[in-house]
Design a protein around this motif. Structure first.
Motif, PDB file in Angstrom:
ATOM      1  N   SER A  72      -3.332  11.142   1.370  1.00 38.62           N
ATOM      2  CA  SER A  72      -3.380  10.018   2.081  1.00 38.62           C
ATOM      3  C   SER A  72      -3.121   8.529   1.693  1.00 38.62           C
ATOM      4  O   SER A  72      -3.058   8.680   0.160  1.00 38.62           O
ATOM      5  N   LEU A  73      -2.899   7.654   2.224  1.00 40.39           N
ATOM      6  CA  LEU A  73      -2.691   6.371   1.906  1.00 40.39           C
ATOM      7  C   LEU A  73      -3.131   5.496   3.003  1.00 40.39           C
ATOM      8  O   LEU A  73      -3.279   5.753   4.100  1.00 40.39           O
ATOM      9  N   ARG A  74      -3.405   4.241   2.485  1.00 37.44           N
ATOM     10  CA  ARG A  74      -3.962   3.077   3.398  1.00 37.44           C
ATOM     11  C   ARG A  74      -2.793   1.933   3.259  1.00 37.44           C
ATOM     12  O   ARG A  74      -2.716   1.434   2.085  1.00 37.44           O
ATOM     13  N   LEU A  75      -2.071   1.610   4.306  1.00 31.92           N
ATOM     14  CA  LEU A  75      -1.177   0.583   4.372  1.00 31.92           C
ATOM     15  C   LEU A  75      -1.820  -0.724   5.007  1.00 31.92           C
ATOM     16  O   LEU A  75      -2.719  -0.516   5.672  1.00 31.92           O
TER      17      LEU A  75
ATOM     18  N   VAL B  45       3.125   9.893  -2.663  1.00 31.13           N
ATOM     19  CA  VAL B  45       1.822  11.108  -2.312  1.00 31.13           C
ATOM     20  C   VAL B  45       2.260  12.312  -2.076  1.00 31.13           C
ATOM     21  O   VAL B  45       3.493  12.722  -1.673  1.00 31.13           O
TER      22      VAL B  45
ATOM     23  N   GLN C  26      -4.156   3.514   8.216  1.00 35.02           N
ATOM     24  CA  GLN C  26      -4.618   4.899   7.413  1.00 35.02           C
ATOM     25  C   GLN C  26      -3.709   6.055   7.695  1.00 35.02           C
ATOM     26  O   GLN C  26      -3.706   6.381   8.920  1.00 35.02           O
TER      27      GLN C  26
ATOM     28  N   GLY D 125       0.877  -1.147  -0.083  1.00 29.87           N
ATOM     29  CA  GLY D 125      -0.021   0.016   0.106  1.00 29.87           C
ATOM     30  C   GLY D 125       0.692   1.037  -0.021  1.00 29.87           C
ATOM     31  O   GLY D 125       0.327   2.323  -0.165  1.00 29.87           O
ATOM     32  N   GLY D 126       1.784   1.136   0.165  1.00 30.97           N
ATOM     33  CA  GLY D 126       3.106   2.425   0.011  1.00 30.97           C
ATOM     34  C   GLY D 126       2.976   2.976  -1.277  1.00 30.97           C
ATOM     35  O   GLY D 126       2.488   2.271  -2.354  1.00 30.97           O
ATOM     36  N   GLY D 127       3.639   4.187  -1.370  1.00 30.35           N
ATOM     37  CA  GLY D 127       3.821   4.737  -2.614  1.00 30.35           C
ATOM     38  C   GLY D 127       4.106   6.336  -2.527  1.00 30.35           C
ATOM     39  O   GLY D 127       4.677   6.693  -1.375  1.00 30.35           O
TER      40      GLY D 127
ATOM     41  N   VAL E 110       6.903   4.718   1.916  1.00 28.03           N
ATOM     42  CA  VAL E 110       5.976   5.688   1.680  1.00 28.03           C
ATOM     43  C   VAL E 110       6.726   6.812   1.556  1.00 28.03           C
ATOM     44  O   VAL E 110       7.545   7.407   2.238  1.00 28.03           O
TER      45      VAL E 110
END
Length: 116
Positions: free
Chosen positions: A17-20, A12, A82, A8-10, A112
């Motif tokens: 927002s991100l959800r791992l 941004v 989250q 779920g990383g990336g 992330v």
């Protein structure tokens, strides 16, 4: 054998927002405290958040309180984090760990990166 696989990383943008996710196997997930830790470039490992086996109790590092939310789905053996209102200082590799404070077995991590 304990296996923890983060995803779920990336990349941004600031404020995004991100959800791992962390898929767990090899142990009875629903019996264990779990946590997230992170390591920024050139810095020590930092505990981020921990959660009780049933998911009813959670705690957070001051640096992420109010922005990050930890949760779990014991039917799916999956831990989540989250991440909201991301800051550049949140850039790090994020790991899930098989205990409350990040000292137990960890996965390989997910990167992330928050860009400004």
């Amino acid at each position: 054998e304990v296996q923890l696989v983060e995803s779920g990383g990336g990349l941004v943008q600031l404020g995004g927002s991100l959800r791992l996710s962390c898929a767990a196997s090899g142990f009875t997930f629903s019996w264990n405290d779990m946590s997230w830790v992170r390591q920024a470039p050139g810095k020590a490992l930092e505990w981020v958040s921990g959660i009780s086996p049933g998911g009813h109790f959670a705690d957070y590092a001051d640096s992420v309180k109010g922005r990050f939310t930890i949760s779990r789905d014991n039917t799916k053996n999956t831990l989540y984090l989250q991440l909201n209102s991301l800051k550049t200082e949140d850039t790090a590799i994020y790991y899930c760990a098989k205990d409350r404070y990040g000292t137990g077995p960890r996965g390989q991590g997910t990167q992330v990166t928050v860009s400004s």
